[in-house]
Design a protein around this motif. Structure first.
Motif: not given
Length: 713
Positions: A283, A285-287, A399, A402-403
């Motif tokens: 999360n 890394q996504r942010k 994305f 990672s999801q």
């Protein structure tokens, strides 16, 4: 001996008078089949025949005392026990040939219980004439001579118990049984009598005969003790295996009820924490990507215009710097000085003209109206270029990946939480205590086995010394017997009997061994189950199978436990084969020989432990041994077999019918359930069947007999 009729009156479930007739004029019709479901009265009939013929000896009692009569009272039909003047009896009529003469006998054993005190009466008729009381007693001795009490279980064969009778700790003495069956028990009696004479003759304490007999007894006692220790080791081995199995069962039971160890519980908690940290990292890394790169990725067209603008501003800065340099007064003076040095008379004018030409060539006039947009410093431009590189390298599919990873982590967390919910550490303390107790029990058994093995090794050494001493005393005994005396003559007879005994035993053993191998091969369905069955001079039966043994495995076995461990794993016959091959005297010698062995495998006659056989295999082995022993009998006596196929699978039943029942000599009475002898088996015995009966236990709580009937016939 051939049974013609059996009559039961108020015995067990046989209320009133009940009769079985087995007469036949055809000598080939020697088989009687009596069928009945469990509880119908077969075992009662089986017991009744033994009681009628042998009385108290049928139960192992030496006299017809209170214990025997109590047994009988329990067997009498319950419905008649309270009737005034009631009685019970069993009667058997049979034929027997004695010294070529054929006799008809009838023996009746009856009971009455006036004032609840049971009394037994025995009556015997020979060729229809009743025998006097003293002759009745002699007749009982006569029957015991035909089938001694120790032999009862061989002729009255209980399929559910016969394997235990042969293979349990209290197994039948094969040697003594063979002596009786073959009629050679008289030889043993003679040997014992001569031995007694030798032992009591002469008063000298140092008499060589006494020394010889004492040494012989000591050696025999050492053999007995060694055999006992071997049985103890086997018991320890079984106890160890059972303890190990119990430890495993305890762990499995704890696990089946959701129990786990503290280490396992902590491991699951750590796995759950690791998954949470992994999702937090994903999360983050996504942010970071969303904050740092995503806005620029969304304005890709505008972002694409920034690098050219920056380059234009850099070019404009270069233009401004060059123009500033060209417009400086010093640069004009340098040009004028250069022109003047070349001899120009119009230095200022020529220098101005030259400056215009240089400026026109070097300066791009398109930058005259240019207005910078960013005006970045070098550091600011480097930072902006770094952003451009990240935007260029940015992959939007990150994305999705990672999801997907987050969803997978959530699923693993759910699985871990579910396992934690379904498991418990509440009972771990009790589990650990029980496990510790079981492991302690296992440890004790292992230590006990090691201790007994040490005792056995010492006992074997002692036995070897005693046998050496016995051989030396025997030679001295033979030398002393030159003097003629009662003791000397008896001694010579004793030695002669020992020689004859060895010859007799060897011949008898070979006959039994040959019959046993033949019958076992006929009955067992597995072609390569065994290679040979050997009976040693102590009448111990060894089932051998030729196996390829890895020399490396044998070396490991010798290092771990020496010759004793190798003998325990391979058997005495295999050890003798190794001695013949390598002529070793110690474990070190054998290890040295094996270390130099070129072959990686050695074929050895490995002994199969009879305890490792399945129930069916044990039954087939015992039936084969039984057959081989009964083949040595000099008397033709009836066999009564209860539950013949106990522990025998369907595949082996065909073989047993063909090669066991059909080949037994003499009368054969089979008591069977509907799950054993079928119509197919009866057809296989064909013309040998003389009579068939069906037993049923009715609602009136008594056994009913139906002649010429059977389950499937």
């Amino acid at each position: 001996m051939k049974i013609k009729r059996i009559e039961l009156c108020n015995f067990g479930s046989y209320s009133g008078d009940n009769r079985f007739h087995f007469e036949t004029d055809n000598p080939e019709e020697r088989v009687v089949v009596i069928g009945g479901k469990n509880g119908s009265g077969k075992t009662t009939l089986f017991t009744a025949v033994q009681v009628c013929l042998y009385g108290n000896f049928a139960f192992g009692y030496k006299s017809a005392g209170k214990r025997y009569l109590d047994e009988i009272y329990h067997l009498i039909n319950n419905q008649v026990k309270m009737e005034e003047g009631a009685s019970s009896h069993i009667e058997i009529a049979f034929q027997h040939v004695d010294n070529t003469d054929l006799f008809d006998y009838r023996i009746r054993r009856s009971w009455a219980w006036p004032r609840s005190e049971i009394r037994e009466t025995v009556s015997v008729w020979r060729n229809g004439i009743p025998l006097p009381e003293d002759e009745c007693l002699n007749f009982q001795s006569y029957l015991l001579h035909l089938i001694p009490p120790d032999m009862l279980k061989l002729y009255f064969f209980d399929g559910e118990k016969i394997a235990d009778y042969f293979l349990s700790d209290k197994e039948v003495n094969i040697r003594d049984s063979l002596m009786v069956l073959s009629g050679n028990d008289t030889f043993d009696l003679l040997y014992d009598q001569v031995r007694r004479v030798v032992k009591i003759s002469g008063n000298a304490q140092d008499d060589i005969a006494h020394k010889y007999l004492t040494a012989q007894a000591a050696a025999e006692e050492a053999r007995r003790q060694a055999a006992g220790l071997e049985r103890e080791i086997e018991s320890c081995r079984e106890a160890i295996e059972e303890a190990e199995a119990e430890v495993n069962r305890h762990a499995e039971k704890y696990a089946d009820h959701g129990g786990i160890t503290m280490e396992e519980w902590a491991g699951l908690q750590n796995q759950l924490k690791a998954e949470e940290e992994k999702r937090e990292r994903l999360n983050g890394q996504r942010k970071e990507a969303a904050t740092d790169s995503l806005p620029f990725a969304m304005l890709a067209e505008l972002v694409a215009k920034v690098p050219p603008q920056l380059q234009a501003e850099k070019d404009y800065q270069m233009y401004c710097a060059l123009k500033s340099t060209l417009e400086e007064r010093q640069f004009t003076e340098v040009l004028a000085e250069a022109v003047r040095s070349m001899g120009s008379g119009r230095a200022e004018e020529d220098a101005r003209l030259l400056l215009e030409r240089i400026s026109g060539y070097l300066l791009d006039r398109r930058w005259e109206g240019f207005e910078p947009l960013f005006s970045l410093s070098r550091d600011e431009e480097e930072q902006l270029q770094s952003v451009f590189r990240r935007v260029k390298a940015f992959d939007p599919s990150v994305f999705k990946r990672s999801q997907k990873d987050i969803h997978a982590s959530l699923e693993r967390s759910r699985e871990i939480r579910a396992r934690l919910q379904n498991t418990s550490v509440e009972n771990f303390e009790g589990y650990a205590q029980n496990l510790s107790a079981l492991e302690e029990k296992l440890k004790i058994n292992r230590l006990k086995k090691e201790h007994i093995q040490e005792l056995l090794d010492l006992k074997r050494e002692e036995l070897a010394q005693k046998e050496d001493k016995l051989r030396a005393l025997k030679k001295a005994f033979e030398k002393q017997l030159k003097v003629q005396s009662v003791s000397a003559v008896s001694g010579r007879v004793l030695l002669l009997l020992e020689e004859l005994q060895g010859t007799l035993y060897a011949k008898l053993i070979r006959r039994v061994e040959e019959d046993l191998n033949k019958k076992f091969r006929e009955l067992i369905r597995k072609e390569d189950f065994f290679s040979h069955i050997h009976i040693d001079d102590r009448f111990t039966v060894h089932i051998l199978r030729n196996e390829q043994i890895q020399t490396a495995d044998l070396l490991s076995l010798l290092r771990a436990g020496g010759l004793a461990a190798a003998a325990g794993a391979l058997g005495e016959t295999a050890m003798e084969a190794l001695k013949d091959r390598y002529a070793f005297t110690s474990a070190a010698d054998l290890r040295k020989a094996l270390a130099g062995e070129a072959e990686t495998q050695i074929q050895l006659p490995v002994e199969l432990s009879k305890d490792r056989l399945s129930s069916g295999e044990k039954q087939i082995f015992v039936m084969s041994l039984y057959w081989a022993m009964m083949n040595q009998s000099s008397n033709e006596l009836p066999f009564i077999i209860d539950t013949p196929f106990a522990r025998i699978d369907a595949e082996h039943r065909e073989n047993i019918t063909e090669y066991f029942f059909k080949k037994l000599t003499g009368q054969l009475i089979i008591l069977s359930t509907d799950e054993e002898l079928s119509n197919r088996h009866l057809e296989a015995m064909g013309k040998q069947v003389s009579h068939m009966y069906m037993l049923e236990y009715g609602r009136d709580k008594r056994t009913h007999i139906y002649e010429n009937q059977y389950f499937e016939v």
